[in-house]
Design a protein around this motif. Structure first.
Motif, PDB file in Angstrom:
ATOM      1  N   LYS A  40       0.818  -1.243  -0.013  1.00 53.24           N
ATOM      2  CA  LYS A  40      -0.152  -0.023   0.097  1.00 53.24           C
ATOM      3  C   LYS A  40       0.720   1.201  -0.054  1.00 53.24           C
ATOM      4  CE  LYS A  40      -3.796  -2.371   0.387  1.00 53.24           C
ATOM      5  NZ  LYS A  40      -4.875  -2.357  -0.967  1.00 53.24           N
ATOM      6  N   GLU A  41       0.407   2.156  -0.721  1.00 52.12           N
ATOM      7  CA  GLU A  41       1.257   3.542  -1.043  1.00 52.12           C
ATOM      8  C   GLU A  41       0.847   4.494   0.140  1.00 52.12           C
ATOM      9  OE1 GLU A  41       1.943   7.061  -4.301  1.00 52.12           O
ATOM     10  OE2 GLU A  41       0.547   5.157  -4.711  1.00 52.12           O
TER      11      GLU A  41
ATOM     12  N   GLU B 189      -2.640  15.013 -13.875  1.00 53.25           N
ATOM     13  CA  GLU B 189      -3.081  13.752 -14.017  1.00 53.25           C
ATOM     14  C   GLU B 189      -4.583  13.782 -14.220  1.00 53.25           C
ATOM     15  OE1 GLU B 189      -1.266  11.004 -10.573  1.00 53.25           O
ATOM     16  OE2 GLU B 189      -1.633  13.050  -9.478  1.00 53.25           O
TER      17      GLU B 189
ATOM     18  N   LEU C  12      -9.045   8.952 -12.282  1.00 55.32           N
ATOM     19  CA  LEU C  12      -7.964   7.470 -12.269  1.00 55.32           C
ATOM     20  C   LEU C  12      -7.068   7.682 -11.056  1.00 55.32           C
ATOM     21  CD1 LEU C  12      -6.977   7.035 -16.173  1.00 55.32           C
ATOM     22  CD2 LEU C  12      -8.619   5.767 -14.638  1.00 55.32           C
ATOM     23  N   SER C  13      -6.635   9.004 -10.861  1.00 53.92           N
ATOM     24  CA  SER C  13      -5.724   9.162  -9.633  1.00 53.92           C
ATOM     25  C   SER C  13      -6.246   8.958  -8.304  1.00 53.92           C
ATOM     26  CB  SER C  13      -5.196  10.656  -9.548  1.00 53.92           C
ATOM     27  OG  SER C  13      -4.446  10.838 -10.915  1.00 53.92           O
TER      28      SER C  13
ATOM     29  N   GLU D 265      -9.096   6.796  -7.851  1.00 50.74           N
ATOM     30  CA  GLU D 265      -9.365   5.465  -7.728  1.00 50.74           C
ATOM     31  C   GLU D 265      -7.893   4.759  -7.396  1.00 50.74           C
ATOM     32  OE1 GLU D 265     -10.240   2.241 -10.981  1.00 50.74           O
ATOM     33  OE2 GLU D 265     -11.792   3.810 -11.024  1.00 50.74           O
ATOM     34  N   ARG D 266      -6.859   5.035  -8.062  1.00 49.02           N
ATOM     35  CA  ARG D 266      -5.629   4.586  -7.524  1.00 49.02           C
ATOM     36  C   ARG D 266      -5.373   4.648  -6.408  1.00 49.02           C
ATOM     37  NH1 ARG D 266      -2.422   6.569 -11.299  1.00 49.02           N
ATOM     38  NH2 ARG D 266      -1.807   8.284  -9.979  1.00 49.02           N
TER      39      ARG D 266
ATOM     40  N   GLU E 118      -7.509   2.570  -3.908  1.00 54.21           N
ATOM     41  CA  GLU E 118      -6.927   1.197  -3.869  1.00 54.21           C
ATOM     42  C   GLU E 118      -5.607   1.086  -3.121  1.00 54.21           C
ATOM     43  OE1 GLU E 118      -6.482   0.116  -8.017  1.00 54.21           O
ATOM     44  OE2 GLU E 118      -9.022   0.203  -8.508  1.00 54.21           O
ATOM     45  N   ASN E 119      -4.903   2.172  -3.062  1.00 56.68           N
ATOM     46  CA  ASN E 119      -3.570   2.046  -2.531  1.00 56.68           C
ATOM     47  C   ASN E 119      -3.501   2.578  -1.057  1.00 56.68           C
ATOM     48  OD1 ASN E 119      -1.976   0.418  -4.343  1.00 56.68           O
ATOM     49  ND2 ASN E 119      -2.297   2.277  -6.032  1.00 56.68           N
TER      50      ASN E 119
END
Length: 168
Positions: free
Chosen positions: A17-18, A60, A64-65, A67-68, A71-72
Motif C-alpha cells: 500500500k502506498e 493527472e 484515475l488518480s 481510484e488508484r 485502492e492503494n
C-alpha cells in the motif's frame, strides 16, 4: 483533536500500500477545518495520508488518480458532511471505498448517520442531491446512483465517529 489520535501501529497496512489513509470529503464543507486538523494529526503520527489537494499531481487524470489512491490505501475515512452527496466525485469515491477490502472508518460531520444511510428519507440533507443526480440520466445512470446509495448504506454499517458540531 484528541479524538483523532492514531498511531502508525494501529493502521492495518500491507507492504504493497502506498498510503496509510485515504480521506474522502467534500472540500467546501470541511477542507479548511476538520480535514486540515485530521491531516495534521495523522501525518504527525507518521502516516502517509492521501488528500487530493496535497497528493494530486498537475496534469493527472483526476478520476484515475483518485481510484488508484483509494485502492492503494490501507484505511479509508469518508467524512460525511451536509454537502457530501452534492458531489458525484464524493459518491464515486464512496463506491470505490467498498470495492477493495480495507478498514473503513466513517466520520459524520454535522450530519446524522441515519440520514447518510438512508439518503432518500425526507429528513436527509442528501435527498435533494440524490434527486438531482437521478434527474440527469444523460450524466448518471440509475444503476450507478443506486450503487452510490448502496455504498453509503454499507459504509454506515461500520463503526465510526459521529459528532454534532453545531453545539446543539
Amino acid at each position: 483533536m484528541d479524538a483523532f489520535k492514531i498511531s502508525k501501529s494501529e493502521i492495518p497496512f500491507g507492504s504493497d500500500k502506498e498510503y496509510h489513509v485515504f480521506l474522502s470529503f467534500r472540500g467546501p464543507d470541511v477542507r479548511n477545518t476538520l480535514v486540515g486538523h485530521l491531516y495534521e494529526a495523522l501525518t504527525v503520527a507518521g502516516l502517509n495520508v492521501f488528500v487530493d489537494s496535497h497528493k494530486l499531481e498537475k496534469g493527472e487524470i483526476i478520476g484515475l488518480s483518485l481510484e488508484r489512491a483509494v485502492e492503494n490505501s490501507s484505511i479509508r475515512i469518508p467524512i460525511f458532511s451536509q454537502g457530501y452527496a452534492d458531489s458525484a466525485w464524493c459518491l464515486k469515491e464512496a463506491a470505490a471505498i467498498l470495492e477493495t477490502p480495507s478498514k473503513i472508518i466513517p466520520l459524520f460531520y454535522d450530519v446524522d448517520p441515519t440520514d447518510v444511510r438512508y439518503p432518500l428519507n425526507d429528513s436527509s440533507p442528501y435527498k435533494q442531491a440524490f434527486l438531482r443526480h437521478y434527474g440527469h440520466p444523460d450524466r448518471y445512470q440509475e444503476k450507478e446512483i443506486d450503487g452510490w446509495k448502496h455504498a453509503l448504506e454499507e459504509i454506515c454499517s461500520h463503526s465510526g465517529w459521529s459528532r454534532d458540531i453545531t453545539g446543539g
